[in-house]
Design an enzyme around this catalytic site. Structure first.
Site, PDB file in Angstrom:
ATOM      1  N   ASN A 150       1.456   0.578  -4.361  1.00 16.41           N
ATOM      2  CA  ASN A 150       0.689   1.824  -4.297  1.00 16.41           C
ATOM      3  C   ASN A 150      -0.262   1.996  -5.480  1.00 16.41           C
ATOM      4  O   ASN A 150      -0.774   3.090  -5.725  1.00 16.41           O
ATOM      5  CB  ASN A 150       1.635   3.020  -4.186  1.00 16.41           C
ATOM      6  N   PHE A 179       3.860   3.151   6.980  1.00 16.65           N
ATOM      7  CA  PHE A 179       3.302   4.294   7.707  1.00 16.65           C
ATOM      8  C   PHE A 179       1.995   3.957   8.427  1.00 16.65           C
ATOM      9  O   PHE A 179       1.761   4.411   9.536  1.00 16.65           O
ATOM     10  CB  PHE A 179       3.085   5.439   6.713  1.00 16.65           C
ATOM     11  N   ASP A 193       6.289   7.992  -5.563  1.00 17.09           N
ATOM     12  CA  ASP A 193       6.394   6.664  -4.947  1.00 17.09           C
ATOM     13  C   ASP A 193       5.526   5.658  -5.719  1.00 17.09           C
ATOM     14  O   ASP A 193       4.820   4.846  -5.129  1.00 17.09           O
ATOM     15  CB  ASP A 193       5.975   6.728  -3.466  1.00 17.09           C
ATOM     16  N   VAL A 242      -1.824   1.403   9.011  1.00 18.65           N
ATOM     17  CA  VAL A 242      -2.623   0.179   8.902  1.00 18.65           C
ATOM     18  C   VAL A 242      -3.917   0.587   8.212  1.00 18.65           C
ATOM     19  O   VAL A 242      -4.486   1.636   8.535  1.00 18.65           O
ATOM     20  CB  VAL A 242      -2.971  -0.373  10.309  1.00 18.65           C
ATOM     21  N   VAL A 243      -4.374  -0.245   7.262  1.00 21.35           N
ATOM     22  CA  VAL A 243      -5.570   0.129   6.509  1.00 21.35           C
ATOM     23  C   VAL A 243      -6.700  -0.843   6.846  1.00 21.35           C
ATOM     24  O   VAL A 243      -6.529  -2.067   6.775  1.00 21.35           O
ATOM     25  CB  VAL A 243      -5.287   0.150   4.987  1.00 21.35           C
ATOM     26  N   VAL A 250      -1.098  -3.406   5.560  1.00 21.38           N
ATOM     27  CA  VAL A 250      -0.210  -2.710   6.487  1.00 21.38           C
ATOM     28  C   VAL A 250       0.966  -2.197   5.676  1.00 21.38           C
ATOM     29  O   VAL A 250       1.575  -2.943   4.918  1.00 21.38           O
ATOM     30  CB  VAL A 250       0.313  -3.677   7.594  1.00 21.38           C
ATOM     31  N   GLY A 251       1.229  -0.912   5.793  1.00 19.80           N
ATOM     32  CA  GLY A 251       2.386  -0.323   5.117  1.00 19.80           C
ATOM     33  C   GLY A 251       3.382   0.127   6.158  1.00 19.80           C
ATOM     34  O   GLY A 251       3.235  -0.163   7.349  1.00 19.80           O
ATOM     35  N   ASP A 256      -1.792   5.974  -2.069  1.00 21.83           N
ATOM     36  CA  ASP A 256      -0.684   6.312  -1.168  1.00 21.83           C
ATOM     37  C   ASP A 256       0.041   7.590  -1.614  1.00 21.83           C
ATOM     38  O   ASP A 256       1.123   7.553  -2.198  1.00 21.83           O
ATOM     39  CB  ASP A 256       0.301   5.134  -1.075  1.00 21.83           C
TER      40      ASP A 256
HETATM   41  N1  LIG Z   1      -8.005   2.302  -0.701  1.00 25.39           N
HETATM   42  C1  LIG Z   1      -7.571   1.054  -0.487  1.00 25.39           C
HETATM   43  N2  LIG Z   1      -8.314   0.002  -0.869  1.00 25.39           N
HETATM   44  C2  LIG Z   1      -7.857  -1.262  -0.665  1.00 25.39           C
HETATM   45  N3  LIG Z   1      -6.681  -1.572  -0.061  1.00 25.39           N
HETATM   46  C3  LIG Z   1      -5.902  -0.557   0.356  1.00 25.39           C
HETATM   47  C4  LIG Z   1      -6.305   0.804   0.169  1.00 25.39           C
HETATM   48  N4  LIG Z   1      -5.347   1.596   0.671  1.00 25.39           N
HETATM   49  C5  LIG Z   1      -4.390   0.775   1.138  1.00 25.39           C
HETATM   50  N5  LIG Z   1      -4.701  -0.521   0.962  1.00 25.39           N
HETATM   51  C6  LIG Z   1      -3.893  -1.690   1.363  1.00 25.39           C
HETATM   52  O1  LIG Z   1      -3.061  -1.318   2.453  1.00 25.39           O
HETATM   53  C7  LIG Z   1      -1.675  -1.385   2.096  1.00 25.39           C
HETATM   54  C8  LIG Z   1      -0.917  -0.233   2.722  1.00 25.39           C
HETATM   55  O2  LIG Z   1      -1.474   0.995   2.290  1.00 25.39           O
HETATM   56  P1  LIG Z   1      -0.585   2.274   1.965  1.00 25.39           P
HETATM   57  O3  LIG Z   1       0.375   1.969   0.870  1.00 25.39           O
HETATM   58  O4  LIG Z   1      -1.482   3.429   1.730  1.00 25.39           O
HETATM   59  O5  LIG Z   1       0.169   2.397   3.359  1.00 25.39           O
HETATM   60  P2  LIG Z   1       1.577   3.044   3.685  1.00 25.39           P
HETATM   61  O6  LIG Z   1       1.810   2.806   5.128  1.00 25.39           O
HETATM   62  O7  LIG Z   1       1.582   4.462   3.244  1.00 25.39           O
HETATM   63  O8  LIG Z   1       2.565   2.225   2.799  1.00 25.39           O
HETATM   64  P3  LIG Z   1       4.087   2.521   2.446  1.00 25.39           P
HETATM   65  O9  LIG Z   1       4.816   1.385   3.048  1.00 25.39           O
HETATM   66  O10 LIG Z   1       4.051   2.467   0.941  1.00 25.39           O
HETATM   67  O11 LIG Z   1       4.441   3.862   2.976  1.00 25.39           O
HETATM   68  C9  LIG Z   1      -1.669  -1.386   0.576  1.00 25.39           C
HETATM   69  O12 LIG Z   1      -0.539  -2.010   0.034  1.00 25.39           O
HETATM   70  C10 LIG Z   1      -2.968  -2.119   0.251  1.00 25.39           C
HETATM   71  O13 LIG Z   1      -2.776  -3.510   0.335  1.00 25.39           O
HETATM   72 MG   LIG Z   2       2.187   2.248   0.285  1.00 28.83          MG
END
Ligand SMILES: Nc1ncnc2c1ncn2[C@@H]1O[C@H](COP(=O)(O)OP(=O)(O)OP(=O)(O)O)[C@@H](O)[C@H]1O
Ligand SMILES: [Mg+2]
Length: 595
Positions: free
Chosen positions: A355, A239, A350, A241-242, A236-237, A398
């Site tokens: 990331n 922005f 970033d 949820v993955v 979860v970031g 990211d």
């Molecule tokens: N392709 C991937 N494979 C495995 N884990 C992933 C992948 N993409 C994201 N994650 C997991 O999900 C988390 C959040 O992803 P991401 O950084 O893309 O989200 P975000 O909401 O853009 O974050 P931020 O807070 O940096 O804006 C990552 O820190 C990681 O743990």
């Molecule tokens: Mg991120």
């Protein structure tokens, strides 16, 4: 010393009424700024009262000695905590985005915009030349099948941008793109009558002239549940949820990032589209997380990416810091990814452990079920290698903050990894901002963390006072310090880090990696040879059993078989060239004899 806040003349006119604290801004900073940004309406930073700063001010011994110096330093610190607190009304907007939005919304009212309208057409383009997205929620003025976004990061768009700079009049060949851009720039989604009219005119032009393009759907479609089986939440970031998902059709694992909130029509929309555009252009390198597709569903943005089974670097260093050999591999891979991004005239903006992702082993593409079903005896070998540092591949992910160096739109990333010049909105060397972030990332994962978010420690790391990490060699410490040099031009480029002598040892590491792979193949061969030997043994045993049976029970058929075999042998000979003539001669002989 420069200061944190930069303000243009136009900006002053727009926001002076809104924020009296801006009177404290030092206008001399604007004169020193070397930002090449073509945007007149530069984003700017506000000053926020920060409890932490206040605390720092009270407690810092430095401040007791030199109150003015520390106060000046603190002015430049990122007001990160208060910025987060200012993300009001369920939007992710920082003061920067709030102000920018208000600036664009009030364009027609502001003195600056009035001035912009009175200048030449090219100058208007200069003000607003950044391509706008097609709003995901806008069905009012367009039919989705007729429209497409213009990805500002494709080489075509960058070329068109450069052409636009060179020409005073648009040539016939780029009229279509310009029409498309005119529409995208006209903010057709906003409630401005004049802009709508312009937008419709431009849209008509596009309808007549637009080239066929692949479109990012501007309407919601339902794909997630139909096409994917959700396995788990992997991250979860801020922005999104993955999810870890298996595609029902191809059976492969993917990471699907879904925006936490509906993006259509919100201030998240631009960021979401930016990430998709960047992924679509940059997803073709081993050290950049691979992109497969993106779509909008229930007003959320979903991005289907490569699943990195090693997780994020941030998760990895929770167990232990990286040693020098691991750091070299990390640097080698990330710098390759950065070199690729930079070679496209784009910057990540970033870079941080959260990331950077990693893939760990050769069976990453298999689902768990497949792994247990197709056990070919190699799983134990892969398991052995799973923990080996040499099989890790690091990938940059990211891409939500990616921007073009030619036309920068900087939404700065995590303040712990942010270079000082970006905080000061000096965008003259954005490549080196990425290098700083990578340098401080190395510093953190080698054991230099946790990193400060602001205050004197934040400044020390940006003023050339980088403490050496005892576990690292002098050369590696020096490289980190160089990457974090206060002067961006003094930092090495991604290209020069790539060919740095410190990484030449990684070549031998990759030989080691090759050696490991060779060992895997040899073990594979051994296993196959054993299986072959076993199979031969079984065949021999079966043959023996058959011949025993044949000898004891069924002599006649066997004789018959032998007769048949000799008969077929005899039958085959006439078709051989020599046998044919010989046989004919024999037959003739017989005929003659018979006669
Ligand atoms: N392709 C991937 N494979 C495995 N884990 C992933 C992948 N993409 C994201 N994650 C997991 O999900 C988390 C959040 O992803 P991401 O950084 O893309 O989200 P975000 O909401 O853009 O974050 P931020 O807070 O940096 O804006 C990552 O820190 C990681 O743990
Ligand atoms: Mg991120």
């Amino acid at each position: 010393m420069a200061m944190a806040f930069r303000l243009s003349k136009h900006e002053t006119s727009i926001i002076s009424a809104e924020d009296t604290s801006l009177e404290q801004l030092d206008s001399s900073v604007e004169m020193r700024s070397r930002s090449p940004s073509p945007l007149i309406f530069n984003p700017r930073k506000l000053r926020f009262a920060d409890d932490d700063f206040d605390k720092d001010r009270q407690e810092s011994p430095q401040q007791k000695k030199k109150p003015n110096a520390v106060a000046r330093d603190n002015d430049m610190s990122p007001p990160c905590q208060k910025v987060r607190a200012l993300r009001l009304f369920n939007t992710p907007a920082t003061p920067k985005t709030i102000l920018q939005k208000s600036t664009t919304n009030c364009n027609h009212l502001s003195a600056a915009a009035a001035a912009a309208h009175s200048v030449k057409r090219e100058d208007v383009y200069k003000v607003t030349e950044r391509p706008r997205s097609l709003p995901l929620h806008n069905h009012r003025t367009m039919q989705p099948q007729d429209t497409a976004n213009v990805n500002p990061f494709t080489p075509d768009s960058l070329l068109a941008h450069n052409k636009k700079r060179c020409r005073t009049q648009f040539g016939r060949e780029n009229l279509n793109l310009s029409a498309m851009q005119k529409f995208l720039l006209s903010d057709a989604g906003e409630d401005d009558g004049a802009q709508d009219a312009n937008g419709l005119d431009s849209m008509r032009e596009i309808h007549q002239q637009a080239p066929k393009r692949l479109a990012l759907h501007d309407t919601n479609i339902s794909r997630f549940k139909r096409e994917f089986m959700q396995v788990s939440v992997i991250g979860v970031g801020e922005f999104g949820v993955v999810f870890q998902c298996v595609n029902r059709l191809d059976g492969c694992i993917y990471a699907i990032k879904k925006s936490k909130k509906p993006v259509a029509g919100s201030s998240f929309e631009k960021r979401a589209l930016n990430e998709v555009w960047a992924h679509a252009v940059l997803g073709k390198h081993d050290n950049v997380v691979r992109y497969y597709s993106a779509w909008a569903e229930d007003d959320h943005m979903l991005i289907q990416n490569e699943f990195c089974d090693g997780g994020s670097l941030h998760a990895r260093i929770q167990e232990h810091c990286l040693g020098e050999s691991e750091l070299k591999i990390l640097l080698m891979h990330v710098i390759e990814g950065l070199r690729y991004i930079h070679s496209n005239d784009l910057v990540h903006m970033d870079i941080k452990p959260e990331n950077i992702f990693s893939t760990m082993n050769p069976t990453a593409h298999k689902t768990q079920q497949q792994v247990s079903k197709d056990d070919d005896g190699m799983d134990s070998v892969y398991e052995e290698l799973r923990s080996s540092e040499n099989l890790v591949t690091y990938k940059i992910g990211d891409l939500g903050h990616v921007t073009s160096v030619n036309e920068p739109y900087v939404e700065e990333g995590d303040c712990r990894y942010l270079s000082k010049e970006i905080l000061q909105e000096d965008y003259s060397n954005l490549f080196k901002a990425d290098i700083f972030s990578l340098g401080i990332t190395l510093f953190e994962v080698a054991g230099g963390g946790p990193l400060p978010k602001n205050g004197p420690e934040w400044h020390k790391l940006r003023n050339g006072e980088v403490p050496a990490i005892p576990a690292l060699s002098k050369d590696f410490n020096e490289l980190i310090a160089q990457m974090m040099h206060p002067e961006p031009n003094e930092r090495p480029s991604s290209m020069s880090i790539y060919s740095h002598p410190i990484l030449s040892a990684v070549d031998s590491k990759s030989k080691l990696q090759l050696g490991l792979e060779l060992t895997v193949e040899k073990r594979k061969n051994e296993i196959l040879m054993n299986k072959l030997r076993e199979a031969k043994k079984q065949i021999k045993m079966l043959e023996q059993r058959v011949s025993v049976l044949a000898a004891s029970n069924t002599p006649e058929p066997l004789d018959g078989q032998r007769c048949l075999r000799s008969f077929t042998r005899r039958m085959r000979t006439p078709f051989g060239s020599h046998g044919k003539f010989h046989n004919l001669a024999d037959r003739n002989k017989n005929v003659i004899t018979n006669v």
